[in-house]
Structures are given as C-alpha cells and as structure tokens.
Design a protein around this motif. Sequence first.
Motif, PDB file in Angstrom:
ATOM      1  N   UNK A 184       0.831  -1.200   0.000  1.00  0.00           N
ATOM      2  CA  UNK A 184       0.000   0.000   0.000  1.00  0.00           C
ATOM      3  C   UNK A 184       0.869   1.254   0.000  1.00  0.00           C
ATOM      4  N   UNK A 185       0.740   2.060  -1.029  1.00  0.00           N
ATOM      5  CA  UNK A 185       1.512   3.292  -1.123  1.00  0.00           C
ATOM      6  C   UNK A 185       0.685   4.475  -0.611  1.00  0.00           C
ATOM      7  N   UNK A 269       9.690  -1.914   2.934  1.00  0.00           N
ATOM      8  CA  UNK A 269      10.310  -2.561   1.774  1.00  0.00           C
ATOM      9  C   UNK A 269       9.557  -2.184   0.508  1.00  0.00           C
ATOM     10  N   UNK A 270       8.235  -2.239   0.548  1.00  0.00           N
ATOM     11  CA  UNK A 270       7.442  -1.864  -0.619  1.00  0.00           C
ATOM     12  C   UNK A 270       7.671  -0.423  -1.039  1.00  0.00           C
ATOM     13  N   UNK A 271       7.752   0.479  -0.066  1.00  0.00           N
ATOM     14  CA  UNK A 271       7.974   1.890  -0.379  1.00  0.00           C
ATOM     15  C   UNK A 271       9.365   2.108  -0.963  1.00  0.00           C
ATOM     16  N   UNK A 272      10.358   1.396  -0.431  1.00  0.00           N
ATOM     17  CA  UNK A 272      11.713   1.523  -0.967  1.00  0.00           C
ATOM     18  C   UNK A 272      11.783   1.018  -2.407  1.00  0.00           C
ATOM     19  N   UNK A 273      11.130  -0.097  -2.692  1.00  0.00           N
ATOM     20  CA  UNK A 273      11.104  -0.609  -4.065  1.00  0.00           C
ATOM     21  C   UNK A 273      10.405   0.382  -4.983  1.00  0.00           C
ATOM     22  N   UNK A 337       7.830  -7.354  -9.227  1.00  0.00           N
ATOM     23  CA  UNK A 337       7.193  -6.523  -8.198  1.00  0.00           C
ATOM     24  C   UNK A 337       5.751  -6.241  -8.580  1.00  0.00           C
ATOM     25  N   UNK A 338       4.782  -6.529  -7.708  1.00  0.00           N
ATOM     26  CA  UNK A 338       3.380  -6.347  -8.071  1.00  0.00           C
ATOM     27  C   UNK A 338       2.948  -4.896  -8.208  1.00  0.00           C
ATOM     28  N   UNK A 339       3.755  -3.945  -7.727  1.00  0.00           N
ATOM     29  CA  UNK A 339       3.407  -2.538  -7.859  1.00  0.00           C
ATOM     30  C   UNK A 339       2.464  -2.064  -6.772  1.00  0.00           C
ATOM     31  N   UNK A 340       2.151  -0.773  -6.815  1.00  0.00           N
ATOM     32  CA  UNK A 340       1.247  -0.184  -5.827  1.00  0.00           C
ATOM     33  C   UNK A 340      -0.100  -0.902  -5.859  1.00  0.00           C
ATOM     34  N   UNK A 341      -0.499  -1.437  -4.715  1.00  0.00           N
ATOM     35  CA  UNK A 341      -1.738  -2.203  -4.671  1.00  0.00           C
ATOM     36  C   UNK A 341      -2.913  -1.474  -4.069  1.00  0.00           C
TER      37      UNK A 341
END
Length: 392
Positions: A184-185, A269-273, A337-341
């Motif tokens: 979640x971004x 981790x998601x935000x860094x990616x 990477x699945x991207x912003x979900x």
Amino acid sequence: MRIAYGVMGYGRGHAMRTLSVLPALCAEHEVTVFAGGDAYEVLAPRFATVRIPCIAYQYNQAGTHSIPKTVAHNFAPMRDLLFRGQGSALVEREFRSRGIELVISDSEAWTHRAAQRLKLPRLSFDHIGVIAYCKPHFPPDLWATGMRDAWGYRQLMGVPERILVSSFYKAEPAYPQVRIVGPMMRDEVLRARPREGDYLLAYFNKGDHQYLPQVDRALRLLDCKVIVYGTSLRGEDENLEFRAPSVAGFVADLAGCRAVLSTAGNQLIGEAIELGKPLLALPEQAFEQRLNAHLIERLGIGQRAELMRLTPSDVDRFLGSYDWYRSNLSGVARERYPGDGRAQAVQILLEDIEALRPRRRAACRSRRAQAVAVALPQGSRRSTTQPSPSRR
C-alpha cells in the motif's frame, strides 16, 4: 454499513497500511477503528478510534527478543483474549453499541474473536496472510518455523470469509477466498520524486532496543551522512543525524536517499522498491521479517545482515553492489514486483463488503421472522410466504 477496522498495534507498518485505505472506506461506510499500541497513536488523531489491548515483543539488553519478558508482558492480554476478559468484553460491547455489521482486521486478534462470537462477517487484510493463507514458499532453514507460525496464526485468527494479502512479492493463494495485491503506497510516497542523494537512510522500528553500540559504530565509520529514524536520540552527531518521527519528513528523506538500512517490515520494503532504493535488511527475529530479508536477496534488490552482529564490512559489501541492486530495481525485480496495490485493494475491499452485506441482512430478516413467529399466538401464525386469506 457500520464497519469495525481492527489494527495490530505493534510497530507502525500495520497503521501505515490502514491509513492508505481508510479514507476511501470512510467515504462509503461508517468505520470505527479498534487499535492499541503504536497503531493507536498513529490513527486516533485522524479517525474515530477505540483503544484495545495489544500483544507486543519485549526486548533484553542485547536488543533481541526476550522470551521471558515477552511471555510475562503478554500473559494478561493473552488471558483476556482467550478467556473473554475485560478487553474482549469492551470490544463486544462497542460492537453492539455501535451496531457493527462487518469486521476488517489487520492482524488484530481481539476484533477477529469478537466477530466470530457475534457471528459477524470478517475480512482479513494484512501482510502476514502471505504466510498463513498462501502456499508455503519458505527457504529450507526457515521451513519449520514458517509452518509453525502459519499454523499458530490460523489458530489465533481463524480463516475469514474474505482474505486480502498485501505483499511486495508474489505468492500463490492456498484458499479460494484469498487475493493478493502489492504493498500500500501512501499519498506522500506516490507524490514523492525520487532522486539519488549522497546519504543513507536508517530506520529501526523499535530503535531504543535495536540501536546497539555495534550498529552505531558501523554507521559512524561510513564516509557518508546517515539519517536515522526510530530512536529517541535527536540532532546531529558526527556523520549521523537523528530525527523525530514525521510522516512527510520520512518520505522526503526516503525519496532523496541513496539506499536504506532498515529492519525488514513489508511496508517500508514496498515503499523503498517503489522509489528505487536498494535495501540492507536487518531483520528482527520474527519469522516474517526473516522471510522478507531472504526475498530481498532473492529478488536481487539488496542484502541481509544480522542486526546483532552488524559490522562496517557488512555495510561496505552492500554499498559495493549498489549499482547491481539499482539495475535490478529497474529491471527483473520490477517485473516481479506487483506494484502499488492501493487502488486494487480499495476496490476489492468495497466489493467484498458488498458481497457480505446481503448475507448479513438475510440473517437479520430470518431472525426477525422467527421473533415475530414466536410472538404470535399459536392460532394466528401463518406462513410469511403466502398471502392472508382475506387478500386471495
């Protein structure tokens, strides 16, 4: 629809994930948040929030999880949870008084249990579901621990009617009601403009326990600036700058850093990616973080190291492969990477809420019909599906 949203209070990642979807849910439904610990502090200023008990790890002087302290600290809340103590009674009382019709939970056990007892439909939305509700994908050295934690989580939370998992990597669902979306971004992250700065960003989710002398020494020996979040320290000291918690400030520093040194939570981790930042993962002892660190290396976007034994050589080795990590972040890792979900998650949550709504209403109509039938005198009862004789 009146919805209870339970949020696990240990750390800030659960609260950050919740913040990304709550505004959209609140625009369509009446939502009350139930949270304790760190999540309560983050969410209470912005949303109607009820404080509830929270289970949390405790630490020893070496900065590692202390089993005796954790057991002692969590004995009372676990007894409350398992044997319907005051906290459980509070949650059930709030559910009844607010007319809660459905529960969404981010790894939060009290709201899950209350929903089960009150026979309310449940939605699970978290990251730990990737362990509990997806097919095992654990490396050999973590296999036994992963299977144990997956079983324990299902015992504590059950298997809800709908399950949504947010993850920075793809996994295969083990149940038909499971769906997987990317991390979640937050708006702040999506608005950020990444640039390659000359400093490192260090984050410790429980910094006062984790920012140990060897960690401090490793960072001071670097020939670049390090901005540190998560400790109670403030101000500049040699090449280190310790900053206070700040959503906007942290995202700005994340967008402008060269790379990230951090504990291995899914949200960061998601935000860094998303912003193209290589990671040196320093996982806590918890299985989820150890698995996340393993997958960072498997994706080729960073390196893992031991928080308790961090050395300057670990950081130097990580920075020595910086260009390779950067190329993977824009290449093969980006493809996996699945991207912003967030948009997909909001859509799925709203659809699932609507799918579960008729079931709840049908149950209410059935109970009302039964109550009317019981209240009518024996001779006056008639089928609710046939017209009365006077209207034939």
